[in-house]
Scaffold this active site. Sequence first.
Site, mmCIF file in Angstrom:
data_model
loop_
_atom_site.group_PDB
_atom_site.id
_atom_site.type_symbol
_atom_site.label_atom_id
_atom_site.label_comp_id
_atom_site.label_asym_id
_atom_site.label_seq_id
_atom_site.Cartn_x
_atom_site.Cartn_y
_atom_site.Cartn_z
ATOM 1 C CG HIS A 130 -2.154 -1.126 1.059
ATOM 2 N ND1 HIS A 130 -2.895 -1.260 2.138
ATOM 3 C CD2 HIS A 130 -2.564 -1.788 -0.138
ATOM 4 C CE1 HIS A 130 -3.660 -2.440 1.627
ATOM 5 N NE2 HIS A 130 -3.461 -2.479 0.483
ATOM 6 C CB CYS A 165 1.741 20.464 -6.420
ATOM 7 S SG CYS A 165 3.260 20.452 -7.869
ATOM 8 N N GLY A 233 -7.344 -10.581 18.345
ATOM 9 C CA GLY A 233 -8.516 -10.665 17.982
ATOM 10 C C GLY A 233 -8.645 -12.016 17.075
HETATM 11 P P1 NAD Z 1 -6.914 -3.267 10.756
HETATM 12 O O1 NAD Z 1 -6.784 -2.033 11.499
HETATM 13 O O2 NAD Z 1 -7.883 -3.569 9.839
HETATM 14 O O3 NAD Z 1 -6.746 -4.589 11.602
HETATM 15 C C1 NAD Z 1 -5.657 -4.668 12.575
HETATM 16 C C2 NAD Z 1 -5.615 -6.044 13.181
HETATM 17 O O4 NAD Z 1 -4.602 -6.147 14.091
HETATM 18 C C3 NAD Z 1 -6.844 -6.597 13.806
HETATM 19 O O5 NAD Z 1 -7.309 -7.725 13.480
HETATM 20 C C4 NAD Z 1 -6.433 -6.308 15.351
HETATM 21 O O6 NAD Z 1 -7.339 -7.364 16.126
HETATM 22 C C5 NAD Z 1 -5.122 -6.700 15.317
HETATM 23 N N1 NAD Z 1 -4.295 -6.207 16.332
HETATM 24 C C6 NAD Z 1 -4.583 -5.008 17.207
HETATM 25 N N2 NAD Z 1 -3.432 -5.214 18.336
HETATM 26 C C7 NAD Z 1 -2.489 -6.039 17.802
HETATM 27 C C8 NAD Z 1 -1.341 -6.433 18.457
HETATM 28 N N3 NAD Z 1 -0.708 -5.562 19.613
HETATM 29 N N4 NAD Z 1 -0.767 -7.332 17.654
HETATM 30 C C9 NAD Z 1 -1.162 -8.120 16.696
HETATM 31 N N5 NAD Z 1 -2.526 -7.787 16.148
HETATM 32 C C10 NAD Z 1 -2.986 -6.755 16.920
HETATM 33 O O7 NAD Z 1 -5.536 -3.169 9.691
HETATM 34 P P2 NAD Z 1 -5.058 -3.920 8.495
HETATM 35 O O8 NAD Z 1 -5.537 -5.176 8.442
HETATM 36 O O9 NAD Z 1 -3.869 -3.687 8.394
HETATM 37 O O10 NAD Z 1 -6.014 -3.124 7.305
HETATM 38 C C11 NAD Z 1 -6.092 -1.614 7.403
HETATM 39 C C12 NAD Z 1 -5.925 -0.814 6.339
HETATM 40 O O11 NAD Z 1 -5.439 0.430 6.899
HETATM 41 C C13 NAD Z 1 -4.484 -1.215 5.466
HETATM 42 O O12 NAD Z 1 -4.647 -0.727 4.203
HETATM 43 C C14 NAD Z 1 -3.452 -0.367 6.229
HETATM 44 O O13 NAD Z 1 -2.631 0.103 5.005
HETATM 45 C C15 NAD Z 1 -4.006 0.746 6.759
HETATM 46 N N6 NAD Z 1 -3.416 1.219 8.099
HETATM 47 C C16 NAD Z 1 -2.122 1.220 8.178
HETATM 48 C C17 NAD Z 1 -1.492 1.796 9.445
HETATM 49 C C18 NAD Z 1 -0.134 1.539 9.601
HETATM 50 O O14 NAD Z 1 0.800 1.707 8.390
HETATM 51 N N7 NAD Z 1 0.635 1.152 10.659
HETATM 52 C C19 NAD Z 1 -2.408 1.895 10.385
HETATM 53 C C20 NAD Z 1 -3.759 1.832 10.414
HETATM 54 C C21 NAD Z 1 -4.152 1.635 9.093
#
Ligand code: NAD
Length: 263
Positions: A130, A165, A233
């Site tokens: 992404h 920009c 979860g």
């Molecule tokens: P999501 O937010 O949909 O899901 C997160 C998952 O992580 C959940 O199933 C949750 O139960 C689990 N979780 C929570 N705490 C945890 C821990 N300590 N250890 C392990 N698992 C844990 O995230 P996704 O599936 O990555 O999809 C969301 C979209 O949002 C993606 O496209 C992503 O690019 C974007 N996003 C990215 C970030 C980032 O770059 N850090 C943050 C938020 C959202």
Amino acid sequence: MSSDPVERTLDDVARRLSDAERILFVTGAGLSADSGLPTYRGVGGLYEDRDTDDGVPIEVALSGSMFAIRPDLTWRYLWEIGASCAGAEPNDAHGFIARLTRERPESWVLTQNVDGLHRRADTRNLVELHGHAFDLLCSRCGREQDTAGLINGYSGAPPDLPPRCECGGVVRPDVVLFEEALPAKAVEALDRLESMRFDVVLAVGTSAMFGYVVRPITRASAAGVPTVEINPGTTDLTNFVRFRLPVPASEAARRLAARLWPE
Ligand code: NAD
């Protein structure tokens, strides 16, 4: 043998990892939760039970169609991600994965995260499906932008959003918004990974909303390859995987590392 099922699963998974030459990690926002970055869905998810303050689900606020008509609204949530990434450091789970990619050079990491923490942990064979929140470009002329100069690297008070920009076009991070197609290089990387055979496949901290994230796990599972989900979860993957570790990613990493690399 321990009577604690998590301990027993950790022993099993550690054994598989230590025998494996080719490991695939599929990672999501939950991996970075222990670095202080909020997830959207699942355990601790910012938008698990509520819409955004703008009254729409986060997947709508961060969609390509919303960006086309209300880039200011989309940017409010892009800024939220960027600002939390700006002060974050890789955690033990990023370090654990990175070390395995260095020690087992045929291993790969497929991440949905845009926070750059895998890069900073010195991860090899990394596919950032992404994109990366800190790479900015103009949505009109395509020119790359200076993230530090234009938006102060997501630090401090947000500037007037959306940033523009010199040509007047709206600037955006080089990330895949909801509804948008994956860039060609990500599709090519997925195709390449599809043709590889792995010894173990792990899903870490993802709610597995996208088919291209689910497929490597279900395909491995159907081929009899051991699969692991690390997530406090449950998700749609939970019933597919052979091993489930319902603990935070950094804790799982520390406990696995103690088994793989005892002091
Ligand atoms: P999501 O937010 O949909 O899901 C997160 C998952 O992580 C959940 O199933 C949750 O139960 C689990 N979780 C929570 N705490 C945890 C821990 N300590 N250890 C392990 N698992 C844990 O995230 P996704 O599936 O990555 O999809 C969301 C979209 O949002 C993606 O496209 C992503 O690019 C974007 N996003 C990215 C970030 C980032 O770059 N850090 C943050 C938020 C959202």
